[in-house]
Each structure stands twice: as C-alpha cells, then as structure tokens.
Design an enzyme around this catalytic site. Sequence first.
Site, short mmCIF file in Angstrom:
data_model
loop_
_atom_site.label_atom_id
_atom_site.label_comp_id
_atom_site.label_asym_id
_atom_site.label_seq_id
_atom_site.Cartn_x
_atom_site.Cartn_y
_atom_site.Cartn_z
N ILE A 176 0.88 -1.17 0.00
CA ILE A 176 0.00 0.00 0.00
C ILE A 176 0.91 1.22 0.00
O ILE A 176 1.63 1.47 0.97
CB ILE A 176 -0.93 0.03 1.23
CG1 ILE A 176 -1.62 -1.32 1.42
CG2 ILE A 176 -1.93 1.16 1.10
CD1 ILE A 176 -2.49 -1.73 0.28
N HIS A 177 0.91 1.97 -1.09
CA HIS A 177 1.88 3.05 -1.28
C HIS A 177 1.15 4.38 -1.45
O HIS A 177 0.26 4.50 -2.29
CB HIS A 177 2.73 2.76 -2.52
CG HIS A 177 3.90 3.68 -2.67
ND1 HIS A 177 5.13 3.39 -2.13
CD2 HIS A 177 4.03 4.87 -3.30
CE1 HIS A 177 5.98 4.38 -2.43
NE2 HIS A 177 5.32 5.29 -3.13
N GLN A 190 11.31 2.53 -1.88
CA GLN A 190 10.38 1.48 -1.50
C GLN A 190 9.46 1.11 -2.67
O GLN A 190 9.15 -0.06 -2.87
CB GLN A 190 9.55 1.92 -0.29
CG GLN A 190 10.33 1.94 1.00
CD GLN A 190 9.44 2.18 2.21
OE1 GLN A 190 8.39 2.80 2.10
NE2 GLN A 190 9.85 1.68 3.35
N GLU A 218 -0.70 12.54 -0.74
CA GLU A 218 0.65 13.09 -0.65
C GLU A 218 0.96 13.59 0.77
O GLU A 218 0.11 14.16 1.45
CB GLU A 218 0.77 14.26 -1.63
CG GLU A 218 2.10 14.97 -1.64
CD GLU A 218 3.16 14.25 -2.44
OE1 GLU A 218 4.29 14.13 -1.94
OE2 GLU A 218 2.87 13.81 -3.57
N ARG A 253 1.63 12.10 3.70
CA ARG A 253 0.83 11.50 4.77
C ARG A 253 -0.52 12.20 4.90
O ARG A 253 -1.05 12.38 5.99
CB ARG A 253 1.57 11.49 6.10
CG ARG A 253 2.86 10.68 6.11
CD ARG A 253 3.33 10.38 7.52
NE ARG A 253 4.63 9.73 7.49
CZ ARG A 253 5.74 10.24 7.99
NH1 ARG A 253 5.71 11.44 8.55
NH2 ARG A 253 6.88 9.60 7.92
N THR A 296 9.99 15.12 11.08
CA THR A 296 8.82 15.04 10.20
C THR A 296 7.50 15.11 10.97
O THR A 296 6.51 15.66 10.49
CB THR A 296 8.86 13.75 9.36
OG1 THR A 296 8.93 12.62 10.23
CG2 THR A 296 10.06 13.74 8.44
N ASP A 306 0.01 11.73 11.00
CA ASP A 306 -0.31 10.86 9.87
C ASP A 306 -1.81 10.92 9.65
O ASP A 306 -2.58 10.35 10.42
CB ASP A 306 0.15 9.42 10.14
CG ASP A 306 0.11 8.54 8.90
OD1 ASP A 306 -0.67 8.87 7.97
OD2 ASP A 306 0.84 7.53 8.85
N ARG A 334 -3.51 9.85 6.94
CA ARG A 334 -3.93 9.00 5.84
C ARG A 334 -5.07 8.06 6.24
O ARG A 334 -5.25 7.74 7.41
CB ARG A 334 -2.75 8.17 5.32
CG ARG A 334 -1.67 8.99 4.67
CD ARG A 334 -0.48 8.13 4.29
NE ARG A 334 0.20 7.59 5.47
CZ ARG A 334 1.23 6.75 5.42
NH1 ARG A 334 1.69 6.36 4.24
NH2 ARG A 334 1.80 6.31 6.52
N THR A 345 5.56 -3.96 4.32
CA THR A 345 5.50 -2.75 5.13
C THR A 345 6.38 -2.89 6.37
O THR A 345 6.63 -3.99 6.85
CB THR A 345 4.06 -2.44 5.57
OG1 THR A 345 4.02 -1.19 6.25
CG2 THR A 345 3.51 -3.52 6.50
N LYS A 368 -0.26 -0.01 9.77
CA LYS A 368 -0.87 -0.12 8.44
C LYS A 368 -1.60 -1.45 8.30
O LYS A 368 -2.61 -1.55 7.59
CB LYS A 368 0.18 0.04 7.36
CG LYS A 368 -0.40 0.19 5.96
CD LYS A 368 0.69 0.36 4.91
CE LYS A 368 1.30 1.75 4.92
NZ LYS A 368 2.22 1.97 3.79
#
Length: 343
Positions: free
Chosen positions: A183-184, A203, A225, A227, A247, A259, A261, A282, A287
């Site tokens: 999952i990208h 990755q 994009e 996260r 980050t 995060d 997402r 992963t 995730k």
Amino acid sequence: MASRIEQPVPSRKQVNTSDSNEAHDMIAGNFNNMPLLSPTLTPSQVPVSETPQVPPKVPDEVRNALPIHEKLPEVRCMARARIPTTHGPEIFLHLYENNIDNKEHLAIVFGEDVRSKSLFAKRPNDTQQDRMTRGAYVGKLFPGRVDADHDSHSKKSLKFDSDGQLIREPSTTFMNNPCLVRIHSECYTGETAWSARCDCGEQFDEAGRIMGNAGHGCIVYLRQEGRGIGLGEKLKAYNLQDLGADTVQANLILRHPADGRSFSLATAILLDLGLAEINLLTNNPDKILAVEGKNRDVKVLERVPMIPLAWRTDNGIKSKEIEGYLSTKIERMGHLLEKPLKI
C-alpha cells in the site's frame, strides 16, 4: 458514480487540538521539548527481522476501539491497460473512482490474470469492443481481435453468471492467495524529484522489483501526498525540518496530524481485485490494522519487511535527511526497523 467528500479516518497517532496548538507556538523556539505522540498500540516486543512475520494478534476490543474503517467505500475500476516497463516485467495499471473523494487512485498489478470485479462485470449495452477498450479482456490484445471474453491465441475464455458477474476460475483468474501487496501513498518528491529526504521512491521501486520477480503482486497507489497533507503543505514541512523539526513535529506545527492517511480505499480496491488474503510489504505495523479494518475484510497473513537498501548494500539513499527521517519513523511512529551494527 456520484462523489461525496468524506474526511479521511484519522490516524490513531493523531494528536489533539491542544497538542497541535502547542506545537504551532514552538515554531520560533525549541523543537526538542515538543510532546511525543501517544504510544503505539502495537506490541513493542515484536521482533525486528528481514524475514516475513505473522502479525501479532490484536484483541477485538482493541481493534474496535481504533479509528479505522468499519464500512468500506465504494470503488469502481474505470480502465485497465498493459504497461511494458523499463525493467522488463509487464504491469497492468488499473484506474479507480470512488464515492468519498474526487481523486483517481490506482492499482499497479503484476499478472494479467488478477481481475477487477467491477471492471469485468457486464455493463448495460456492453459490446466486445467496449470491453477491450476499457481493458476487460482475457489474454492479450492484438490487431484484428474482436472478442474480449475469448483469446484465440491462448484459447482462454471468461465465463459470467446470469447477473453478468465474472465467474472466477483458476484457469483464467488468479486465485492463489495470499498475494504480495504494497500500500503506497503518493510521494511526488521521492518518486519524481529524486528527493533524498525520504525512502518512498526506493520502496516503490523495490516493491516493483520483488513483485516482478514473483510474477504476481499489487501496489495500491493512493493519492494522499505527504501522509495526507498535500504537496504544498509538505514543502512547508520540509522548510520546518531544515529549521530543526523532525517530520512529525513539522506536521504538528502546520496544524496537521502526524499521519492523516486513510486506507479504507486500499481495502476496497484489494477486495475488488479478489485479493482478500495478502502478505503486506511494510515496516508499519499500524498499516496492517488500517488495511484490515474492524471487520478484517482483508486479512494480512504475513508482514514482509522493507529494509532500506543503504543498510544492507552499497547502494541506496545516503543523506543526513534520510537518517533523520528513518529515525523518526522508528522512534516516534513505531516502525519495525533496526539498523544493523557495522563492526
């Protein structure tokens, strides 16, 4: 399919408003005292290894308490096309629409026989030419071909039930689960602009290499994009990182979750492709839970680690920024990575 905007499911690492306000107030001061995120719920004793691992069992009461999806969004594959690649293996690029955002998410599929239920289903007034044009065919296209459901070269034919749904058979459709999956999330800087701030591009390439060698696999490519904060905010976060933030801190200063997402779309896409049991590439144990959801519509049977190339070969990304990025993933976000000692 009608679209409606739905806010993404917040990460359980998302901090509250007061934490975000406090982070914002620190923009001109010291980043070092910024409050840490809440501890990860993933057991800390999970061993770090390069070999595939069975994910730890999560009690139902813990899973149900997490802010992960219960009801899946609706997805529909609109088109599929064969893509010969510069590295050799062919891929079949699937483009999806959905009912929660206006973005075009993708599935990069290795193996012609991995078939989308929504793409191959018979549609009103469907012609064989329509089906070939959108990619709902078996085998290979060639000049002069007129039948999408039968390939005269391979002698393979697709079958459908009375409702026009594809009958999945091992002779024509991949059913040998578990399938290798990544999952990208979209990363323009890492994938296109040669950024050494993250390992997203590496990755992505490594997942493709592994799946190409295996002959089957699927990279679900989600358009979220940075996260989930978008490219513009991500560039601002980079500037804050150059000022000393990591980050996570940079996202909080900009009043975003660490995060933001959501992975419910990935779950829905995998089910559309018939990939209900997977081995997930992963380093992020969270995730696994996010993709499985509360109901475990998709089951992750193994977690396959992704060790940075620079940690195990003479290649890979080498920069002070990538070292800080990976350290933050490990120390603040609970990723299962452990840099090998150099004797």
